[in-house]
Design a protein around this motif. Sequence first.
Motif, PDB file in Angstrom:
ATOM      1  N   ARG A  35       0.829  -1.206   0.000  1.00  0.00           N
ATOM      2  CA  ARG A  35       0.000   0.000   0.000  1.00  0.00           C
ATOM      3  C   ARG A  35       0.864   1.257   0.000  1.00  0.00           C
ATOM      4  N   TRP A  38       2.393   1.718  -3.359  1.00  0.00           N
ATOM      5  CA  TRP A  38       1.343   2.202  -4.275  1.00  0.00           C
ATOM      6  C   TRP A  38       1.213   3.715  -4.133  1.00  0.00           C
ATOM      7  N   ARG A  39       1.082   4.202  -2.898  1.00  0.00           N
ATOM      8  CA  ARG A  39       0.894   5.645  -2.681  1.00  0.00           C
ATOM      9  C   ARG A  39       2.077   6.442  -3.223  1.00  0.00           C
ATOM     10  N   GLU A  45      -4.568   5.396  -2.827  1.00  0.00           N
ATOM     11  CA  GLU A  45      -4.974   3.998  -2.966  1.00  0.00           C
ATOM     12  C   GLU A  45      -6.393   3.940  -3.536  1.00  0.00           C
TER      13      GLU A  45
END
Length: 145
Positions: A35, A38-39, A45
């Motif tokens: 996560r 991803w950010r 997200e």
Amino acid sequence: MRNDILISARAWIGTPYVHQASTKHAGADCLGLLRGVWREALGVEPVAAPNYTPDWSEPTGEETLWSAARAYLREKPRTDAAAGDVLLFRMRAGSVAKHLGIQGKTGEGATFVHAYMGHGVVESPLSLPWQRRIVARFEFPEEGK
């Protein structure tokens, strides 16, 4: 190869293991690492992660993590290794897939970055025992997709 993904993942090395956390240098589990990367690479997200237990629905046998990976990442052949790929592992035969890592080096001396209970975020050799546990390989979507 998504070099930005690997650079981001390696910047998390040394982050302590904390279940359900996703903050670089403060705490992350394997999903939290993904996560956070991803950010850093793609921005916000796509959905908020729900609460989850460390067993990842083993009692019910539901492949919750695998389903989520299929919804937000792009699945690719397990043998098509590239740095920055997301690896999904089944830790025991007959159990649900419940561990994630990000491919580092490929080929001889292959590695992966992952948040490992008792160790934090580390880059580990993708040894034969780890390779046997891979059940799926994904790549992050391109920015804006």
